[in-house]
Every structure is written in structure tokens, then in C-alpha cells.
Design a protein around this motif. Structure first.
Motif, short mmCIF file in Angstrom:
data_model
loop_
_atom_site.label_atom_id
_atom_site.label_comp_id
_atom_site.label_asym_id
_atom_site.label_seq_id
_atom_site.Cartn_x
_atom_site.Cartn_y
_atom_site.Cartn_z
N ALA A 79 30.61 38.85 16.10
CA ALA A 79 31.37 37.98 17.04
C ALA A 79 31.87 37.01 16.33
N TYR A 80 31.28 36.33 15.44
CA TYR A 80 31.76 35.30 14.33
C TYR A 80 32.95 35.54 13.89
N ARG A 81 32.99 36.78 12.78
CA ARG A 81 34.04 37.12 12.08
C ARG A 81 35.31 37.45 12.94
N LEU A 82 34.97 38.07 14.09
CA LEU A 82 36.09 38.25 15.01
C LEU A 82 36.97 37.09 15.59
N TYR A 83 36.20 36.01 15.94
CA TYR A 83 36.70 34.77 16.34
C TYR A 83 37.35 34.10 14.94
N TYR A 84 36.69 34.12 13.72
CA TYR A 84 37.14 33.33 12.54
C TYR A 84 38.41 33.93 11.99
N LEU A 85 38.40 35.32 12.04
CA LEU A 85 39.42 36.14 11.29
C LEU A 85 40.75 36.42 12.18
N GLU A 86 40.49 36.55 13.56
CA GLU A 86 41.39 36.90 14.43
C GLU A 86 41.76 36.06 15.64
N ARG A 87 41.01 35.59 16.18
CA ARG A 87 41.15 34.77 17.25
C ARG A 87 41.40 33.33 17.34
N ASP A 88 40.80 32.74 16.32
CA ASP A 88 40.86 31.13 16.31
C ASP A 88 41.93 31.01 15.83
N ILE A 89 42.49 29.85 16.11
CA ILE A 89 43.80 29.18 15.12
C ILE A 89 43.73 27.67 14.77
N THR A 90 42.42 27.55 14.80
CA THR A 90 42.08 26.10 14.26
C THR A 90 42.64 25.86 12.80
N PRO A 91 43.45 24.76 12.50
CA PRO A 91 44.05 24.82 11.17
C PRO A 91 42.73 24.66 10.18
N THR A 92 43.08 25.50 8.89
CA THR A 92 42.03 25.24 7.87
C THR A 92 43.08 25.11 6.63
N PRO A 93 43.49 23.47 6.56
CA PRO A 93 44.22 23.33 5.22
C PRO A 93 43.62 23.16 3.96
N LEU A 94 44.25 23.34 2.84
CA LEU A 94 43.38 23.15 1.75
C LEU A 94 43.34 21.56 1.79
N TYR A 95 42.25 21.24 1.02
CA TYR A 95 42.00 19.60 0.81
C TYR A 95 43.14 19.10 0.00
N PRO A 96 43.56 17.91 0.13
CA PRO A 96 44.43 17.00 -0.54
C PRO A 96 44.37 17.24 -2.04
N ASP A 97 45.36 17.83 -2.84
CA ASP A 97 45.47 17.89 -4.29
C ASP A 97 44.56 18.89 -4.83
N ALA A 98 44.19 19.95 -3.90
CA ALA A 98 43.38 21.15 -4.47
C ALA A 98 44.22 21.86 -5.46
N GLU A 99 45.59 22.27 -5.01
CA GLU A 99 46.36 23.07 -5.94
C GLU A 99 46.60 22.44 -7.35
N ALA A 100 47.06 21.01 -7.18
CA ALA A 100 47.17 20.23 -8.09
C ALA A 100 46.28 20.31 -9.15
N MET A 101 44.98 20.27 -8.74
CA MET A 101 43.53 19.88 -9.61
C MET A 101 43.59 21.19 -10.30
N LEU A 102 43.71 22.40 -9.56
CA LEU A 102 43.68 23.69 -10.03
C LEU A 102 44.60 23.91 -11.06
N ALA A 103 45.58 23.58 -11.03
CA ALA A 103 46.71 23.76 -12.10
C ALA A 103 46.53 22.87 -13.33
N THR A 104 45.96 21.57 -13.13
CA THR A 104 45.40 20.90 -14.15
C THR A 104 44.34 21.55 -15.09
N LEU A 105 43.39 22.01 -14.22
CA LEU A 105 42.39 22.73 -15.28
C LEU A 105 42.75 23.97 -15.80
N THR A 106 43.69 24.68 -15.20
CA THR A 106 44.15 25.85 -15.90
C THR A 106 44.96 25.56 -17.14
#
Length: 227
Positions: A79-106
Motif C-alpha cells: 500500500a505504501y509503495r502504491l501511494y509513493y510511486l503512483e498515487r501521491d503527487i506531493t513534491p519531492t525536490p532536491l535539497y538546495p545545491d545538491a546537484e552543485a555539491m555532487l558536481a564539485t565532489l566529482t
């Protein structure tokens, strides 16, 4: 600074996903409430639900409903996976600067990996939707390995990438991330913007606590290299 086996050793940075790189705590809690209501189970509070974030779904169910049988655990998991993967549309953005931080470490030559309580399907969909998959050299999920704080998924990515455990760190927002790191004798870095607060993380004895992802590259310094 984070301990290393050698001053010039190439480091591996292993990240949790939910609550560490992605701001998905609200969606997880909402979907758990919806799944619990759908199957007619006894409600649990927001605090109780936040507390189990980081565990695999079945392990989280055991923590929320001690003594639950396999049929109940599977029903709630589904039931949880059904809601999380298909039914619920609550936004789940990346935290600020996540991509930039990963790029820096790479750019600095660090290997990057993920060890998460998400399912393989959930992680793959998240990596695709965010466009971050190219940053990671290895990933491990809770339907492929025992749930945190068991060390199996962290050990898997370390061994797969051929890194000395002393040259790896685990970055996560939950006590389970830091306990897993302790179980492999890997340095843990707790981040306070996710599921567990600074006090709970500090009790796990992390090498460091940070409040934002932008604090991670300065903490690690220049120990990675590209050669």
C-alpha cells in the motif's frame, strides 16, 4: 577533517537519498498515513513515522507494529509503495545545491555512491527524474540488501569500488545511516535537514554534523584527486 588511510587517497562519499539529497520526508510521512488508513491499521503519529525513515519498508513496518506477521507487513508495504510511486503527487525536490555539491565532489575526483532504504524501483525513478544518475559510481537499496543499520549495503558499495573503508564516508540524515557507518568503521557525517534532529544524530558519534549540503565539500577538503 575526516580520517583517511593516506593523505592523497581517493575518497568514496556514500549518500543516503531520502532526507539527505532529496526533500522527500513530507511525502513519505503522508504516504505512510494514507497506506495505514487504507489497510485499516492503528494510526501512528507524524513523529513515529519520521522516526522510522531510513529503514527498509518491511523493517519500518516491524518498528511501527511490533509483532506484525508477514501478511500484514506485505500488505502495508504494498500500500505504501502504491501511494509513493503512483498515487501521491506531493513534491519531492532536491535539497538546495545538491546537484552543485555532487558536481564539485566529482570534479575533485571523489567516487560517489548511494546506500538507501528506498526500493530499487524507487531509487531508479528518483535518479531518472532528477537527472543525477551520472554522478554515482555504485548504488545499493534495501530490497537488494538487509536494511540499515545492517552494514551490508555500505560494505557492498565499498567493495565494489575497491576503496579502503578508511577512505569512505557515509552522509545521512538518520541515526540508521550513522549506525550503519559505525558498523563498518566508516566515518559518518550527519546532516540535520532530514528525518532526525541534531541531538539524535550526535548520539551516534558522527565525525561531523552539517546543516546544509554546501558544507560538505569544505569539510572534505582537497583529499580527492583525479589521477
Amino acid at each position: 577533517m575526516i580520517p583517511r588511510s593516506d593523505r592523497d587517497a581517493l575518497a568514496l562519499v556514500v549518500f543516503d537519498w531520502d532526507g539527505t539529497l532529496m526533500d522527500s520526508i513530507g511525502r513519505i510521512v503522508r504516504c505512510l498515513h494514507l497506506a495505514i488508513a487504507e489497510i485499516g491499521a492503528e494510526p501512528r503519529s507524524d513523529a513515529q513515522l519520521r522516526d522510522i525513515i531510513g529503514l527498509g519498508v518491511r523493517q519500518a513496518t516491524q518498528a511501527l507494529y511490533p509483532g506484525a506477521d508477514d501478511a500484514f507487513m506485505q500488505t502495508l508495504s504494498d500500500a505504501y509503495r502504491l501511494y509513493y510511486l503512483e498515487r501521491d503527487i506531493t513534491p519531492t525536490p532536491l535539497y538546495p545545491d545538491a546537484e552543485a555539491m555532487l558536481a564539485t565532489l566529482t570534479e575533485r575526483g571523489y567516487l560517489l555512491a548511494i546506500a538507501t532504504g528506498k526500493s530499487r524501483r524507487g531509487l531508479d525513478e528518483a535518479l531518472t527524474s532528477t537527472g543525477l544518475s551520472h554522478f554515482f559510481d555504485a548504488t545499493a537499496t534495501s530490497d537488494e540488501h538487509p536494511s540499515k543499520p545492517n552494514p551490508a549495503m555500505l560494505t557492498h558499495v565499498i567493495e565494489r569500488l575497491g576503496v579502503d573503508p578508511m577512505d569512505a564516508i557515509m552522509v545521512g540524515d538518520s541515526a540508521y545511516d550513522l549506525q550503519m557507518a559505525n558498523n563498518v568503521r566508516v566515518s559518518g557525517v550527519g546532516i540535520t535537514h532530514g528525518a532526525h534532529d541534531a541531538g539524535r544524530l550526535r548520539r551516534c558519534g558522527p565525525a561531523a554534523l552539517i546543516d546544509r549540503l554546501t558544507e560538505l565539500p569544505p569539510l572534505l577538503g582537497q583529499r580527492g584527486h583525479s589521477g
